[in-house]
Design a protein around this motif. Structure first.
Motif, PDB file in Angstrom:
ATOM      1  N   SER A 195      26.553  19.062  35.148  1.00  0.00           N
ATOM      2  CA  SER A 195      26.273  17.770  35.391  1.00  0.00           C
ATOM      3  C   SER A 195      27.572  16.558  35.444  1.00  0.00           C
ATOM      4  O   SER A 195      28.012  16.020  36.320  1.00  0.00           O
ATOM      5  CB  SER A 195      25.144  17.886  34.317  1.00  0.00           C
ATOM      6  N   GLN A 225      30.024  17.383  38.155  1.00  0.00           N
ATOM      7  CA  GLN A 225      29.164  16.412  39.241  1.00  0.00           C
ATOM      8  C   GLN A 225      28.780  15.893  39.125  1.00  0.00           C
ATOM      9  O   GLN A 225      29.507  14.927  40.044  1.00  0.00           O
ATOM     10  CB  GLN A 225      27.665  17.205  39.042  1.00  0.00           C
ATOM     11  N   ALA A 229      20.914  13.851  37.611  1.00  0.00           N
ATOM     12  CA  ALA A 229      21.372  13.292  38.444  1.00  0.00           C
ATOM     13  C   ALA A 229      20.769  11.092  37.543  1.00  0.00           C
ATOM     14  O   ALA A 229      19.857  11.680  37.640  1.00  0.00           O
ATOM     15  CB  ALA A 229      21.032  13.380  39.820  1.00  0.00           C
ATOM     16  N   VAL A 280      25.035  10.177  41.754  1.00  0.00           N
ATOM     17  CA  VAL A 280      24.158  11.653  42.571  1.00  0.00           C
ATOM     18  C   VAL A 280      23.003  11.463  42.783  1.00  0.00           C
ATOM     19  O   VAL A 280      22.365  10.830  41.458  1.00  0.00           O
ATOM     20  CB  VAL A 280      24.641  13.265  41.620  1.00  0.00           C
ATOM     21  N   GLU A 313      19.086  12.680  43.787  1.00  0.00           N
ATOM     22  CA  GLU A 313      18.641  13.990  44.045  1.00  0.00           C
ATOM     23  C   GLU A 313      18.887  14.770  45.175  1.00  0.00           C
ATOM     24  O   GLU A 313      19.006  16.076  45.614  1.00  0.00           O
ATOM     25  CB  GLU A 313      17.240  14.076  43.421  1.00  0.00           C
TER      26      GLU A 313
END
Length: 105
Positions: free
Chosen positions: A23, A26, A57, A62, A64
């Motif tokens: 995450s 990300q 997110a 970010v 979803e």
């Protein structure tokens, strides 16, 4: 440059926090506006990881809808809808989760 890849290998036994590390990566990829491609063990694991990454997110860096598991085993999307989701994720620096299976690699 555009032709260079940045590789991360995250390995560990179950329940060690690997999803949290992914995450963070990300979010870093989103800041850099590059797509993150994650290869995971199997189809079920890829769907589970997609859900975990979506939970982390924030909707700003970010979104979803830009986190996509390549598998369609557990969703009702048509191949064309899946193609559109992947295309959107690629355009917006999203995350694509792929199962390490013959059909998906």
């Amino acid at each position: 440059t555009d032709d260079q890849l940045l590789n991360f290998i995250i390995y560990g036994k179950t329940q060690t926090g690997k999803s949290s590390v992914k995450s963070v990566i990300q979010a870093l990829c989103a800041l850099a506006k590059v797509t993150l491609v994650v290869i995971t063990r199997g189809v079920t694991e890829s769907e589970t990881l997609r859900d975990r990454l979506a939970e982390h997110a924030d909707g700003k860096l970010v979104r979803e809808e830009n986190i996509v598991a390549m598998s369609s085993k557990y969703d009702d999307t048509t191949p064309k809808e899946k193609e559109n989701k992947v295309s959107q994720a690629l355009k917006h620096g999203g995350t694509i989760v792929i199962a390490d299976t013959h059909a998906q690699i």
